[in-house]
Design an enzyme around this catalytic site. Sequence first.
Site, short mmCIF file in Angstrom:
data_model
loop_
_atom_site.label_atom_id
_atom_site.label_comp_id
_atom_site.label_asym_id
_atom_site.label_seq_id
_atom_site.Cartn_x
_atom_site.Cartn_y
_atom_site.Cartn_z
N ARG A 36 0.83 -1.21 0.00
CA ARG A 36 0.00 0.00 0.00
C ARG A 36 0.86 1.26 0.00
NH1 ARG A 36 -5.13 0.35 4.02
NH2 ARG A 36 -5.63 2.15 2.74
N LYS A 43 8.09 -2.54 6.11
CA LYS A 43 7.56 -3.53 5.17
C LYS A 43 8.48 -3.69 3.96
CE LYS A 43 2.72 -3.11 6.48
NZ LYS A 43 1.32 -2.88 6.05
N ASP A 63 -3.06 0.33 -4.07
CA ASP A 63 -4.05 0.50 -3.02
C ASP A 63 -5.42 0.13 -3.56
OD1 ASP A 63 -5.81 1.41 -1.04
OD2 ASP A 63 -4.51 3.09 -0.51
N ALA A 84 -4.04 -9.69 -0.83
CA ALA A 84 -4.36 -8.49 -0.05
C ALA A 84 -5.85 -8.39 0.29
CB ALA A 84 -3.94 -7.24 -0.83
N THR A 85 -6.11 -7.92 1.50
CA THR A 85 -7.48 -7.67 1.96
C THR A 85 -7.48 -6.41 2.83
OG1 THR A 85 -8.16 -9.99 1.97
CG2 THR A 85 -9.41 -8.51 3.36
N LYS A 173 -15.54 -11.14 2.44
CA LYS A 173 -14.84 -12.32 1.94
C LYS A 173 -15.77 -13.24 1.14
CE LYS A 173 -11.08 -13.02 2.52
NZ LYS A 173 -9.87 -12.58 1.78
N GLY A 200 -8.18 -21.81 6.35
CA GLY A 200 -8.61 -21.89 7.74
C GLY A 200 -7.88 -20.87 8.59
#
Length: 338
Positions: A36, A43, A63, A84-85, A173, A200
């Site tokens: 981002r 990062k 982004d 990415a979320t 999601k 999971g």
Amino acid sequence: MKERCKVCVTGGAGFIGSWLVKKLLAKGYTVHATLRDLNNESKVSLLKSLPQSQDKLVLFQADFYNSNDFYPAIQGCDFVFHVATPLNHEASSQYKDTTEALVAGSESIVKSCFRAGTVRRLIYTASVVSASPLKEDGSGFKDEMDETCWTPLNDSLSYLHIDDYLKDYIYSKTLTEKHMLSYGNNGNDGGLEVVTLGCGLVGGDTLQSFTPLTALVCISLIIQDENVFKKLKFLKELLGKIPLVHIDDVCEAHIFCMENTSINGRFLCANSYISCEEMVNHFTLHYPEFNVKHEYDGLKKDIKWTSTKLQDKGFVFKYDAKMILDDCIKCARRMGDL
């Protein structure tokens, strides 16, 4: 092939993304990783410190709230891992909530894949929160949990003790995964193979400088943080039991879905489906030094995990529940959280 193959990883500095980038570089792939903010030194340095990163890694700023950002990273790539979320919604954006932002951002990634003209397969990191075995009417659980299960986005969720943040996560999601699958091999521009991996609760070690939230949730029965423990209870209420998977298996499954000759569709990715009682018993037996919360499921029906689609394709999980929980404890101890 690996020497000539370029792959894109969105969210490259996250828990899953960074581990995936490391594995891809080690296997000889050229990796385009998106962040981002390229001014985020922690990062950027994490990724640039990885072996083979100097010659094989290219970083891009992208982004979700700027739909055209991802095309430069995807251009020229053979495969795209959409990891990415956005977890925190930007209220000042053009989108009303995280769900709308994630769906729109994911759609822009699909369109960038078509526009690039080189992408053979898109692999989306989905979540098991979209595969709840809850019945549509909220009357309880189905007997089995597999790829045919879709979380009912209706009043049945009102029976769960969840806050708006978790409800938004379920919606974002679930709707995004369905949207991604709608593009798979639909004949447009030759079609695009789309794979969704519903992961999971991910445990294990990390490349990051802190214990990942999902790893903390795995051991929330022995840490003194009620907010983290609430997330374990949320998963139990939504899924019946807790599907566990190791970070290493998650990334190997992603790469398996890339290297497979032809694969598409929906796959659940977890190697253990255990109750809170089983987690309590493990911690009590092997870690007597901790004060373990004695939380039990109280389920009237024993839901079975019957998903074998990944294994049927030839994938082999290497980490069982004990190994996953033990590695979470090692990670938390190393980070000073235990």
